[in-house]
Design an enzyme around this catalytic site. Structure first.
Site, PDB file in Angstrom:
ATOM      1  CE1 TYR A  10      -3.567   2.625   0.487  1.00 53.48           C
ATOM      2  CE2 TYR A  10      -2.268   3.335   2.360  1.00 53.48           C
ATOM      3  CZ  TYR A  10      -3.290   3.549   1.464  1.00 53.48           C
ATOM      4  OH  TYR A  10      -4.028   4.703   1.540  1.00 53.48           O
ATOM      5  CD  GLU A  32      -7.833   7.267   4.729  1.00 51.89           C
ATOM      6  OE1 GLU A  32      -7.741   7.225   5.971  1.00 51.89           O
ATOM      7  OE2 GLU A  32      -6.872   7.000   3.979  1.00 51.89           O
ATOM      8  CD1 TRP A  40      -3.720   1.690   5.590  1.00 48.58           C
ATOM      9  CD2 TRP A  40      -5.790   2.506   5.727  1.00 48.58           C
ATOM     10  NE1 TRP A  40      -4.265   1.682   4.325  1.00 48.58           N
ATOM     11  CE2 TRP A  40      -5.539   2.176   4.383  1.00 48.58           C
ATOM     12  CE3 TRP A  40      -7.040   3.032   6.055  1.00 48.58           C
ATOM     13  CZ2 TRP A  40      -6.473   2.357   3.370  1.00 48.58           C
ATOM     14  CZ3 TRP A  40      -7.967   3.213   5.046  1.00 48.58           C
ATOM     15  CH2 TRP A  40      -7.681   2.881   3.723  1.00 48.58           C
TER      16      TRP A  40
END
Length: 179
Positions: A10, A32, A40
């Site tokens: 990522y 988000e 995350w």
């Protein structure tokens, strides 16, 4: 990115890369928001599940989800089953459709906030990277006025970073444009 291969990929391939695809911009806005209160990596590890259950973030389809569909989402283990976040995804789909009609879509709206070019910061350590900025606060307030949810200034700044509106790769990172 640590040692998790998914987080490394990522970081190396997505985070901070200017994103202009409407569907992916919408997806990242939702994800988000889903991260609120979580890491995350928790969201990233469920991203494929989110794509499956949310029709690959097709805003038109998501905006039409009825209460039965919303209830089924709360029972789906492939996503984070938080009632407020599930409701926010549908609300955000409706808000993004209105934004498309009014302002030409997320791409046009968001990139207009930064003059069409990423804001490139030159931080040398993670301690210098802010959690929010005045622009993120303004954008957060604007998105809230437009009916978006889970778009506080910290979430919006993380969104700006993830979609490349802001490049906060540290100086010395191969992803920083000066490297």
């Amino acid at each position: 990115a640590g040692t998790d291969p998914r987080m490394i990929a990522y970081h190396d391939e997505e985070w901070g890369v200017p994103l202009h695809d409407e569907r992916r911009l919408f997806e990242m806005l939702c994800l988000e928001g889903a991260q609120a209160g979580l890491s995350w990596s928790t969201v990233l590890n469920r991203r494929d599940g989110y794509r499956e259950v949310y029709d690959d973030f097709d805003a038109e389809r998501m905006a039409a989800y009825d209460d039965a569909r919303q209830a089924s989402l709360l029972a789906d283990r492939r996503i984070i089953r938080n009632r407020s976040k599930v409701r926010a995804f549908r609300d955000n789909a409706r808000a993004v459709l209105a934004l498309r009609a009014e302002a030409g879509g997320l791409d046009r709206f968001l990139w207009g906030q930064v003059g069409g070019e990423p804001i490139v910061n030159h931080f040398e350590s993670m301690s210098q990277v802010p959690a929010e900025t005045p622009l993120a606060k303004e954008l957060s307030a604007d998105l809230k006025r437009r009916g978006f949810r889970f778009v506080g200034p910290v979430i919006v700044y993380a969104y700006m970073q993830s979609t490349g509106l802001v490049n906060d790769h540290l100086v010395g990172c191969f992803r920083h444009p000066d490297e």
